[in-house]
Write a protein that holds these residues in place. Structure first.
Motif, mmCIF file in Angstrom:
data_model
loop_
_atom_site.group_PDB
_atom_site.id
_atom_site.type_symbol
_atom_site.label_atom_id
_atom_site.label_comp_id
_atom_site.label_asym_id
_atom_site.label_seq_id
_atom_site.Cartn_x
_atom_site.Cartn_y
_atom_site.Cartn_z
ATOM 1 N N PRO B 55 0.607 -1.151 -0.004
ATOM 2 C CA PRO B 55 -0.077 -0.103 -0.059
ATOM 3 C C PRO B 55 0.892 1.230 0.014
ATOM 4 N N HIS B 56 2.073 1.091 0.260
ATOM 5 C CA HIS B 56 3.204 2.477 0.038
ATOM 6 C C HIS B 56 3.201 3.036 -1.065
ATOM 7 N N GLU B 57 3.838 1.899 -2.035
ATOM 8 C CA GLU B 57 4.182 2.538 -3.433
ATOM 9 C C GLU B 57 3.779 1.562 -4.478
ATOM 10 N N GLY B 58 3.151 0.563 -3.854
ATOM 11 C CA GLY B 58 2.764 -0.499 -4.947
ATOM 12 C C GLY B 58 3.643 -1.591 -5.469
#
Lengths: 367, 148
Positions: B55-58
């Motif tokens: 969920p941070h940068e995928g």
């Protein structure tokens, strides 16, 4: 409190054609650079090796948490070799997937830091040939950096002169942890050449350097080393302004690469305040430090600071000016930023376009 | 107060996503189920599954490294537990608990969805209502079954 946006954005990219200001090409085999050295230095490296201020050859001062000195774990090319050594895989994983129109190469190799400065100059020349041969030649979206052995300013200028007509080079690369602070006059011939040719100088945070990573020596942990990156770039900025570099070379363009940027406001507030009180000590610094900062410095974005409250980052962006920031991924390193999902702050389309593309296009003369 | 219309809940479906010998201990497999990308891990013989995207940068979590829980009550004393039950994102190293999908650094706000996974005998799958579009089920083998 504002809720941070942590979900993946659903749209592919809001910006067409990103410019990535920090791409690290790698050798496909450890001694690949030897192929680009003249016989005299090839023999020398074989018999005496390349000595640098780093304690162990072929290693970084701190072990990284992923295999291969801190690479993205998914960046190992399927056909073998280290991350970013295989052009086809780099084209696919970075340029295609991340919609990157131009990537600026930042080779991190020992050339500029070799104790033997003649060897250092030869290694830098080899790095420059290698970038063109393996990356910027076959792939026009990749642009090279002129690597220089900065402690030998005369030789550095000669190397800049040799490369400058090749438009595949778009900046001069110099490491920030130099033997003396970057503003010192021993480096001025390099700045004179850079200003003369209109080429920016990119100072990339580096594990290489003549100095320990913090002012009080080597830190214990990689976590400390990672954040000490901004110290070295703060030193660069302060030293160059206070030594009068920009009075002498007012059009000089400096890019601070991979050191973060949220520290900039507080540093410049302090510099301005002290300058008002003590400018008699540095009468050659005719203007407020913040004025040189606004005219002569640019910053790449990765690693982007990520405060709990996104609004705080927005405040900092507004202060620095979205015209001074240039997007970078740091591919293939572990702390890579993906242009599709990085920067979780609400920017106007014009601001996004400036940061992700336009500023770099203009600075590096890409179109 | 207006009443919001409630969507009818569909009964969970069970999908056959791998043969057990396909995913070695410590390894993972990316599977696509009903339009979702799911990372299935083999943790010392036990199978666990979470949504694939960090969920941070995928980044793809299926490419992350399985790790243990490191804890310390005081400097110099380190305890390791829950061997291989956390996955470390291949990019920035954020760690997610494979059993709950919660991130270790920010469990309240940052998490990925976790899925129920079981191992079933081929003989049972042949009889049941399992969906196994891509597998030819052999009654002698064991399969990883994911509930969605």
């Amino acid at each position: 409190m504002e809720t941070p946006v942590l979900e993946r954005s659903s749209e592919k990219s809001q910006i067409q054609g990103v410019v990535d200001c920090d791409v690290h090409p790698a050798f496909s085999k450890p001694d690949q650079l030897l192929d680009y050295l003249p016989e005299r230095w090839k023999t020398h490296v074989r018999d005496f090796a390349v000595r640098t201020a780093n304690p162990l050859l072929g290693t970084l001062p701190y072990p990284r948490m992923t295999p291969g000195n801190g690479m993205r774990r998914d960046s190992w090319p399927p056909n073998g070799g280290p991350p970013a050594s295989d052009l086809a895989f780099l084209q696919q994983q970075l340029l295609e997937e991340c919609n990157i129109d131009y990537g600026i190469l930042q080779p991190l190799a020992a050339g500029s830091m070799a104790f033997n400065q003649e060897l250092g100059a030869a290694l830098c020349a080899a790095l420059n040939d290698w970038q063109i041969d393996k990356f910027a030649g076959p792939e026009p979206r990749l642009k090279a950096s002129i690597c220089i052995s900065q402690e030998d300013a005369k030789e550095s200028v000669a190397e800049i002169d040799r490369r400058v007509t090749d438009r595949r080079f778009v900046q001069i690369a110099m490491p920030p942890r130099t033997l003396e602070p970057c503003g010192r006059r021993r480096y001025w011939p390099i700045y004179e050449a850079a200003e003369h040719y209109g080429l920016p100088i990119g100072l990339h945070t580096s594990a290489f350097g003549y100095r320990p990573n913090t002012p009080s020596g080597w830190s214990s942990f990689y976590l400390e080393e990672h954040y000490a990156a901004s110290n070295s770039l703060q030193t660069v900025l302060s030293s160059m302004i206070l030594e009068g570099v920009f009075e002498q070379f007012p059009k000089l363009k400096i890019v601070l690469v991979e050191g973060g940027f949220s520290w900039l406001p507080s540093l410049v507030w302090r510099l301005d305040r002290e300058w008002k009180r003590m400018r008699d000590e540095v009468p050659h610094v005719k203007r407020k430090p913040s004025e040189y900062v606004r005219e002569n410095f640019w910053y790449t974005t990765q690693p982007i600071e990520e405060p709990e409250n996104n609004r705080h980052l927005l405040d900092i962006l507004r202060w620095i000016g979205t015209d001074r920031l240039m997007f970078s991924t740091d591919y293939p390193h572990w702390d890579f930023d993906d242009p599709r999902f990085a920067f979780k702050v609400p920017l106007t389309p014009a601001e996004r376009s400036a940061i992700f593309r336009d500023n770099a296009v203009e600075l590096f003369g890409l179109k | 107060m207006s009443t919001t219309p409630t969507r009818e809940k569909r009964p969970p479906a069970r999908h056959v996503v791998a043969r057990v010998d396909e995913i070695a201990p410590g390894a993972s497999k990316l599977v696509h189920v009903e339009g979702r990308d799911i990372a299935v891990f083999n943790v010392a013989g036990e199978f666990m599954a979470i949504a694939n995207r960090c969920p941070h940068e995928g980044a793809d979590l299926c490419k992350g490294k399985l790790t243990s829980l490191f804890e310390s009550d005081e400097p110099g004393v380190v305890k390791m537990s829950r061997h291989g039950e956390l996955v470390r994102c291949p990019w920035h190293g954020w760690e997610f608990d494979l059993r709950s999908g919660k991130s270790w650094c920010d469990p309240a706000r940052t998490r990925v969805k976790s899925y129920d996974v079981a191992v079933e005998h081929g003989a049972r799958l042949v009889e049941g209502t399992y969906r196994a579009e891509v597998f030819k089920i052999s009654v002698d083998d064991e399969y990883v079954v994911l509930e969605l």
